[in-house]
Write a protein that holds these residues in place. Sequence first.
Motif, mmCIF file in Angstrom:
data_model
loop_
_atom_site.group_PDB
_atom_site.id
_atom_site.type_symbol
_atom_site.label_atom_id
_atom_site.label_comp_id
_atom_site.label_asym_id
_atom_site.label_seq_id
_atom_site.Cartn_x
_atom_site.Cartn_y
_atom_site.Cartn_z
ATOM 1 N N TYR A 1 -1.830 35.953 40.309
ATOM 2 C CA TYR A 1 -1.993 36.483 38.940
ATOM 3 C C TYR A 1 -1.540 37.934 38.823
ATOM 4 O O TYR A 1 -1.993 38.656 37.962
ATOM 5 C CB TYR A 1 -3.420 36.289 38.434
ATOM 6 C CG TYR A 1 -3.811 34.839 38.393
ATOM 7 C CD1 TYR A 1 -3.214 33.975 37.485
ATOM 8 C CD2 TYR A 1 -4.758 34.328 39.272
ATOM 9 C CE1 TYR A 1 -3.562 32.625 37.463
ATOM 10 C CE2 TYR A 1 -5.106 32.991 39.249
ATOM 11 C CZ TYR A 1 -4.502 32.138 38.349
ATOM 12 O OH TYR A 1 -4.844 30.811 38.318
ATOM 13 N N GLN A 2 -0.595 38.336 39.647
ATOM 14 C CA GLN A 2 -0.014 39.671 39.588
ATOM 15 C C GLN A 2 1.254 39.675 38.729
ATOM 16 O O GLN A 2 1.522 40.641 38.034
ATOM 17 C CB GLN A 2 0.326 40.143 41.003
ATOM 18 C CG GLN A 2 1.086 41.454 41.069
ATOM 19 C CD GLN A 2 0.232 42.653 40.746
ATOM 20 O OE1 GLN A 2 -0.969 42.643 41.008
ATOM 21 N NE2 GLN A 2 0.827 43.672 40.172
ATOM 22 N N THR B 1 4.165 38.002 35.972
ATOM 23 C CA THR B 1 4.620 37.051 34.954
ATOM 24 C C THR B 1 5.872 36.390 35.517
ATOM 25 O O THR B 1 6.400 36.805 36.563
ATOM 26 C CB THR B 1 4.972 37.754 33.631
ATOM 27 O OG1 THR B 1 6.091 38.622 33.874
ATOM 28 C CG2 THR B 1 3.789 38.527 33.063
ATOM 29 N N HIS C 1 -0.015 27.697 38.280
ATOM 30 C CA HIS C 1 -0.835 27.992 37.098
ATOM 31 C C HIS C 1 -0.378 29.282 36.430
ATOM 32 O O HIS C 1 -0.210 30.306 37.091
ATOM 33 C CB HIS C 1 -2.309 28.125 37.480
ATOM 34 C CG HIS C 1 -3.169 28.449 36.315
ATOM 35 N ND1 HIS C 1 -3.952 29.583 36.252
ATOM 36 C CD2 HIS C 1 -3.362 27.798 35.138
ATOM 37 C CE1 HIS C 1 -4.585 29.604 35.095
ATOM 38 N NE2 HIS C 1 -4.234 28.543 34.393
ATOM 39 N N TYR C 2 -0.169 29.191 35.121
ATOM 40 C CA TYR C 2 0.096 30.363 34.278
ATOM 41 C C TYR C 2 -1.172 30.591 33.462
ATOM 42 O O TYR C 2 -1.610 29.698 32.729
ATOM 43 C CB TYR C 2 1.242 30.093 33.299
ATOM 44 C CG TYR C 2 2.602 29.942 33.916
ATOM 45 C CD1 TYR C 2 3.523 30.979 33.861
ATOM 46 C CD2 TYR C 2 2.996 28.751 34.523
ATOM 47 C CE1 TYR C 2 4.797 30.837 34.393
ATOM 48 C CE2 TYR C 2 4.266 28.610 35.053
ATOM 49 C CZ TYR C 2 5.158 29.646 34.980
ATOM 50 O OH TYR C 2 6.417 29.509 35.502
ATOM 51 N N ASP C 3 -1.768 31.768 33.565
ATOM 52 C CA ASP C 3 -2.995 32.055 32.824
ATOM 53 C C ASP C 3 -2.683 32.455 31.381
ATOM 54 O O ASP C 3 -1.545 32.349 30.921
ATOM 55 C CB ASP C 3 -3.848 33.101 33.550
ATOM 56 C CG ASP C 3 -3.261 34.502 33.549
ATOM 57 O OD1 ASP C 3 -2.254 34.772 32.858
ATOM 58 O OD2 ASP C 3 -3.833 35.368 34.244
ATOM 59 N N LYS D 1 0.448 35.209 33.664
ATOM 60 C CA LYS D 1 0.459 35.590 35.078
ATOM 61 C C LYS D 1 0.297 34.326 35.929
ATOM 62 O O LYS D 1 -0.397 33.386 35.534
ATOM 63 C CB LYS D 1 -0.657 36.586 35.387
ATOM 64 C CG LYS D 1 -0.631 37.841 34.527
ATOM 65 C CD LYS D 1 0.315 38.876 35.064
ATOM 66 C CE LYS D 1 0.335 40.108 34.183
ATOM 67 N NZ LYS D 1 -0.134 41.290 34.850
ATOM 68 N N ALA E 1 -0.243 31.965 39.571
ATOM 69 C CA ALA E 1 -0.822 31.736 40.899
ATOM 70 C C ALA E 1 -0.470 30.305 41.296
ATOM 71 O O ALA E 1 -0.157 29.469 40.436
ATOM 72 C CB ALA E 1 -2.336 31.922 40.887
#
Length: 138
Positions: free
Chosen positions: A44-45, A47, A100-102, A106, A108
């Motif tokens: 999650y760092q 994009t 996964h895109y939050d 971002k 992970a």
Amino acid sequence: MSYINTFIKVSPDCPVTSSVVPQYKTSNKPIHVIQYELLTGQPYQYTHEQLLFEVHIRHKNIPAEELALHRQQIWDALFSKSHACLRASALPKKYGWGVHYDAEGKIAIYGMETPEYERFVQSGQEITLLNGMRSRRG
């Protein structure tokens, strides 16, 4: 292409039954290995665009001095052409990693055998689910 609140499942024709850490045999790391290292090292760092840029810098071994002087030109040149999304990455296609895109876009990755992966797949309406691209027509 960048996503938000999206989970890319492992490709239907993925050859593994649990996630595999990608290996390489050449002196220059392949793109999927760099993606794996960045996304597991700093979940999650990044994009999608930031990840593409960081992978590009590392894959092309762009020196820090050149990056400091020409960052914007390198960015502009990279994004002057289109790029595939992570559905086409070897991570979901060959190595068993879901992406996964939050809510902020971002990224992970999660191994297909993990409870987190299953949670995303079972989440229903809360998240958009997509399959990784197939390696072969089928």
